[in-house]
Design a protein around this motif. Sequence first.
Motif, PDB file in Angstrom:
ATOM      1  N   LEU A 119       0.851  -1.172   0.000  1.00 39.20           N
ATOM      2  CA  LEU A 119       0.000   0.000   0.000  1.00 39.20           C
ATOM      3  C   LEU A 119       0.896   1.233   0.000  1.00 39.20           C
ATOM      4  N   TRP A 120       0.746   2.077  -1.033  1.00 40.02           N
ATOM      5  CA  TRP A 120       1.494   3.323  -1.098  1.00 40.02           C
ATOM      6  C   TRP A 120       1.038   4.213   0.051  1.00 40.02           C
ATOM      7  N   CYS A 121       1.995   4.846   0.722  1.00 41.01           N
ATOM      8  CA  CYS A 121       1.664   5.696   1.854  1.00 41.01           C
ATOM      9  C   CYS A 121       2.720   6.788   2.003  1.00 41.01           C
TER      10      CYS A 121
ATOM     11  N   LEU B 195       0.968   7.130   9.269  1.00 38.47           N
ATOM     12  CA  LEU B 195       1.049   6.973   7.820  1.00 38.47           C
ATOM     13  C   LEU B 195      -0.288   7.397   7.238  1.00 38.47           C
ATOM     14  N   ALA B 196      -0.259   7.983   6.055  1.00 42.23           N
ATOM     15  CA  ALA B 196      -1.492   8.361   5.365  1.00 42.23           C
ATOM     16  C   ALA B 196      -1.503   7.692   4.007  1.00 42.23           C
ATOM     17  N   THR B 197      -2.707   7.348   3.543  1.00 42.96           N
ATOM     18  CA  THR B 197      -2.849   6.706   2.242  1.00 42.96           C
ATOM     19  C   THR B 197      -4.218   7.024   1.666  1.00 42.96           C
TER      20      THR B 197
ATOM     21  N   LEU C  44      -0.327  14.232   0.889  1.00 43.89           N
ATOM     22  CA  LEU C  44      -0.588  13.111  -0.019  1.00 43.89           C
ATOM     23  C   LEU C  44      -0.529  13.542  -1.479  1.00 43.89           C
TER      24      LEU C  44
ATOM     25  N   ARG D  42       2.073  12.182  -4.359  1.00 43.76           N
ATOM     26  CA  ARG D  42       1.440  11.272  -5.324  1.00 43.76           C
ATOM     27  C   ARG D  42       2.092  11.455  -6.687  1.00 43.76           C
TER      28      ARG D  42
ATOM     29  N   TYR E 155      -7.075   7.628   4.514  1.00 44.72           N
ATOM     30  CA  TYR E 155      -6.932   7.026   5.840  1.00 44.72           C
ATOM     31  C   TYR E 155      -5.605   7.415   6.472  1.00 44.72           C
ATOM     32  N   THR E 156      -5.589   7.420   7.801  1.00 46.61           N
ATOM     33  CA  THR E 156      -4.334   7.443   8.535  1.00 46.61           C
ATOM     34  C   THR E 156      -4.220   6.148   9.322  1.00 46.61           C
TER      35      THR E 156
END
Length: 127
Positions: A24-26, A33-35, A88, A92, A112-113
């Motif tokens: 999962l890219w984050c 972590l955020a994604t 983000l 990206r 999400y975090t």
Amino acid sequence: MSSPELIAEAVKKAAVAWIGGRPLWCVPVGESLATVVGPREQPDPGLTASTVDVTLRGDHGGAIVTFPATVERLSPGGERWEEVVPTLTQKRLNLPGTDDTVARWTAECAVYTLAPLGQGEQLTPGD
């Protein structure tokens, strides 16, 4: 280095996390972590749960730590959304110049975090 220190250092450097065996890219945002998941992004690996196990890799490329994290879905326009989404979008890669990313994420995706629980007895070193 103790587990909480290792987790904090791994989170700071993370670009990919594994949730349920799926990458999962984050991006790091503070101690979390955020994604983003959804159409034209990445599939949701199960972030609808309240907690997930997160595995991060080290500089050598192999897993170094797995830890439980609380999952928070951010509400568009909310305080955390306003704090996290600029980071983000900045990180990206390969966004088309014509894409209104924030509007698309608001309409189609979920941000999400993932915050480490920080309970030493639940932390396990990775392989």
